[in-house]
Design a protein around this motif. Structure first.
Motif, PDB file in Angstrom:
ATOM      1  N   ARG A  51       0.752  -1.056  -0.144  1.00 23.75           N
ATOM      2  CA  ARG A  51      -0.577  -0.032  -0.426  1.00 23.75           C
ATOM      3  C   ARG A  51       0.903   1.457   0.188  1.00 23.75           C
ATOM      4  NH1 ARG A  51      -5.030  -0.692   3.990  1.00 23.75           N
ATOM      5  NH2 ARG A  51      -6.448  -2.757   2.573  1.00 23.75           N
ATOM      6  N   GLU A  52       0.013   2.516  -0.998  1.00 24.30           N
ATOM      7  CA  GLU A  52       1.224   3.799  -1.017  1.00 24.30           C
ATOM      8  C   GLU A  52       1.142   4.296   0.138  1.00 24.30           C
ATOM      9  OE1 GLU A  52      -0.331   8.007  -2.134  1.00 24.30           O
ATOM     10  OE2 GLU A  52      -1.469   6.227  -2.695  1.00 24.30           O
ATOM     11  N   SER A  53       0.152   3.942   1.524  1.00 23.03           N
ATOM     12  CA  SER A  53       0.512   4.399   3.023  1.00 23.03           C
ATOM     13  C   SER A  53       1.631   3.591   3.692  1.00 23.03           C
ATOM     14  CB  SER A  53      -0.614   4.562   3.287  1.00 23.03           C
ATOM     15  OG  SER A  53      -1.252   2.736   3.727  1.00 23.03           O
ATOM     16  N   SER A  72      -0.424   0.304  -4.636  1.00 17.71           N
ATOM     17  CA  SER A  72      -1.690  -0.226  -4.657  1.00 17.71           C
ATOM     18  C   SER A  72      -2.498   1.252  -3.739  1.00 17.71           C
ATOM     19  CB  SER A  72      -2.287  -1.220  -3.690  1.00 17.71           C
ATOM     20  OG  SER A  72      -2.066  -1.590  -2.394  1.00 17.71           O
ATOM     21  N   ASP A  73      -3.555   1.548  -4.126  1.00 23.15           N
ATOM     22  CA  ASP A  73      -3.917   2.797  -2.799  1.00 23.15           C
ATOM     23  C   ASP A  73      -4.676   1.936  -1.770  1.00 23.15           C
ATOM     24  OD1 ASP A  73      -6.794   1.199  -3.829  1.00 23.15           O
ATOM     25  OD2 ASP A  73      -7.006   3.272  -5.514  1.00 23.15           O
ATOM     26  N   SER A  74      -4.954   3.063  -0.636  1.00 24.22           N
ATOM     27  CA  SER A  74      -6.135   2.902   0.448  1.00 24.22           C
ATOM     28  C   SER A  74      -7.048   1.037   0.409  1.00 24.22           C
ATOM     29  CB  SER A  74      -6.476   3.276   1.123  1.00 24.22           C
ATOM     30  OG  SER A  74      -7.481   3.814   0.613  1.00 24.22           O
ATOM     31  N   LEU A 119      -2.189   1.040  -7.894  1.00 29.81           N
ATOM     32  CA  LEU A 119      -2.529   2.668  -7.992  1.00 29.81           C
ATOM     33  C   LEU A 119      -1.785   3.064  -9.778  1.00 29.81           C
ATOM     34  CD1 LEU A 119      -2.482   5.573  -6.215  1.00 29.81           C
ATOM     35  CD2 LEU A 119       0.488   5.299  -5.924  1.00 29.81           C
ATOM     36  N   SER A 145      -2.640   6.033 -13.269  1.00 34.30           N
ATOM     37  CA  SER A 145      -2.714   7.364 -13.263  1.00 34.30           C
ATOM     38  C   SER A 145      -2.703   8.018 -14.882  1.00 34.30           C
ATOM     39  CB  SER A 145      -2.416   8.617 -12.657  1.00 34.30           C
ATOM     40  OG  SER A 145      -2.953   9.553 -12.773  1.00 34.30           O
ATOM     41  N   LYS A 201       1.710  12.877  -5.385  1.00 33.96           N
ATOM     42  CA  LYS A 201       1.083  11.675  -4.644  1.00 33.96           C
ATOM     43  C   LYS A 201       2.150  10.612  -4.170  1.00 33.96           C
ATOM     44  CE  LYS A 201      -2.570   9.389  -5.253  1.00 33.96           C
ATOM     45  NZ  LYS A 201      -3.760   9.111  -5.364  1.00 33.96           N
TER      46      LYS A 201
END
Length: 100
Positions: free
Chosen positions: A3-5, A40-42, A47, A49, A58
């Motif tokens: 995850r990106e986070s 990946s996003d949340s 992810l 674009s 981002k």
């Protein structure tokens, strides 16, 4: 997948890779300790674009030793060239110029 986070938890990432897929569609992966992970996003979706600068914005807080733009080409296959044992990949250094 990662995850990106979770990327900001790493002190340093070996390589941040922006994959150029198709007509301005970009996807992101990272190499951490020799292993490649797609980002990946949340919601656990890859992810992606159509705007590279949006992805750079981002991921601007990610501390990567190296950042590249990668494109895999199907050119040899399209022209009926011989089958190769290696990928036809172009990778160029990429700098975040802060255009956002």
């Amino acid at each position: 997948m990662i995850r990106e986070s979770n990327l900001t938890k790493y002190f340093s990432i070996d390589k941040l890779i922006y994959h150029s897929l198709d007509q301005s569609l970009y996807q992101v992966s990272v190499i951490i300790e020799g292993k490649e992970y797609y980002v990946s996003d949340s919601n656990d979706k890859l992810l992606r674009s159509h705007n590279l600068i949006e992805l750079q914005k981002k991921l601007r807080k990610i501390n990567a030793k190296k950042t590249v733009l990668r494109q895999d080409s199907a050119y040899d296959e399209m022209i009926g060239g011989p089958i190769k044992n290696s990928a036809n990949t172009l990778e160029v250094p990429l700098k975040d110029n802060g255009l956002y």
